[in-house]
Design an enzyme around this catalytic site. Structure first.
Site, short mmCIF file in Angstrom:
data_model
loop_
_atom_site.label_atom_id
_atom_site.label_comp_id
_atom_site.label_asym_id
_atom_site.label_seq_id
_atom_site.Cartn_x
_atom_site.Cartn_y
_atom_site.Cartn_z
N HIS A 20 0.80 -1.14 -0.02
CA HIS A 20 -0.08 0.04 0.03
C HIS A 20 0.82 1.19 0.00
O HIS A 20 1.79 1.34 0.98
CB HIS A 20 -1.00 0.18 1.12
CG HIS A 20 -1.97 1.07 1.32
ND1 HIS A 20 -2.19 1.79 2.61
CD2 HIS A 20 -2.69 1.64 0.28
CE1 HIS A 20 -3.04 2.59 2.18
NE2 HIS A 20 -3.32 2.71 0.89
N ASP A 28 7.70 8.02 -20.59
CA ASP A 28 8.04 8.05 -22.36
C ASP A 28 9.64 7.85 -22.42
O ASP A 28 10.17 7.55 -21.33
CB ASP A 28 7.64 9.41 -22.75
CG ASP A 28 8.00 10.73 -21.99
OD1 ASP A 28 9.38 10.47 -21.62
OD2 ASP A 28 7.49 11.65 -21.75
N HIS A 98 6.75 19.62 -13.69
CA HIS A 98 7.67 18.31 -13.93
C HIS A 98 8.98 18.18 -12.96
O HIS A 98 9.39 16.72 -13.12
CB HIS A 98 8.02 18.50 -15.68
CG HIS A 98 8.48 17.49 -16.30
ND1 HIS A 98 7.94 16.16 -16.26
CD2 HIS A 98 9.93 17.14 -16.66
CE1 HIS A 98 8.69 15.07 -17.00
NE2 HIS A 98 9.93 16.00 -17.15
N PHE A 120 5.76 14.77 -22.00
CA PHE A 120 5.09 14.45 -20.58
C PHE A 120 3.96 13.39 -20.61
O PHE A 120 3.11 13.45 -20.05
CB PHE A 120 4.38 15.74 -20.33
CG PHE A 120 5.17 16.95 -20.06
CD1 PHE A 120 6.19 17.08 -19.16
CD2 PHE A 120 5.25 17.98 -21.12
CE1 PHE A 120 7.16 18.12 -19.19
CE2 PHE A 120 6.19 19.10 -21.12
CZ PHE A 120 7.17 18.99 -20.22
N ALA A 121 4.17 12.30 -21.35
CA ALA A 121 3.45 10.99 -21.57
C ALA A 121 4.30 10.18 -20.14
O ALA A 121 4.75 9.12 -20.57
CB ALA A 121 3.42 10.20 -22.50
N ASN A 122 3.98 10.83 -19.08
CA ASN A 122 4.71 9.83 -17.88
C ASN A 122 3.33 9.83 -16.65
O ASN A 122 2.74 10.99 -16.61
CB ASN A 122 5.83 10.67 -17.28
CG ASN A 122 6.80 10.94 -18.33
OD1 ASN A 122 7.56 9.87 -18.78
ND2 ASN A 122 7.26 12.27 -18.74
#
Length: 132
Positions: A20, A28, A98, A120-122
């Site tokens: 947990h 990316d 970021h 920014f495909a994270n």
């Protein structure tokens, strides 16, 4: 041989070992991987596998209570933002700059690198608790 769910043995182990509030990152091709954090590299070619394809596979096998994205996604990758808002509707979605996002990746159990070549495909996925 495993016949369903995540077949990648490295990802499968990471997911099985999560407790947990532990986190993993789906990244990316450009996100730096912090020293000491396990890197699972899925990138084959630019765009493959995609960010969404990878997130879909992980999300189907992981109990997720919160996600974190970079606030720059709003202006620089609205397609990914809309996907995340739909995919994680009803789940806490946090945004941060970021640079802060990159700092948070240092605490992740693993970074899964995709072939995604859009900015920014994270995403950071935080494990919840599943009681069936």
């Amino acid at each position: 041989m495993k016949k369903q769910g995540i077949l990648n043995s490295h990802i499968s182990k990471v997911l099985a070992d999560l407790g947990h509030t532990d986190t993993i990152v789906i990244a990316d091709v450009g996100l730096p991987i912090p020293e000491g954090v396990a890197k699972i590299d899925l990138a084959l070619t630019l765009g493959s596998p995609s960010f969404a394809e990878t997130v879909n596979a992980i999300a189907s096998d992981m109990e997720i209570e919160k996600v974190v994205i970079a606030e720059e996604m709003k202006t620089d990758n609205s397609e990914a933002l809309h996907y995340i808002e739909e995919k994680f509707e009803g789940c806490a979605i946090e945004e941060c700059p970021h640079e802060e996002f990159k700092q948070l990746t240092q605490k992740a159990k693993a970074v899964i690198r995709t072939g995604e070549a859009k900015p920014f495909a994270n995403i950071i996925l935080q494990a919840g608790v599943y009681f069936g």
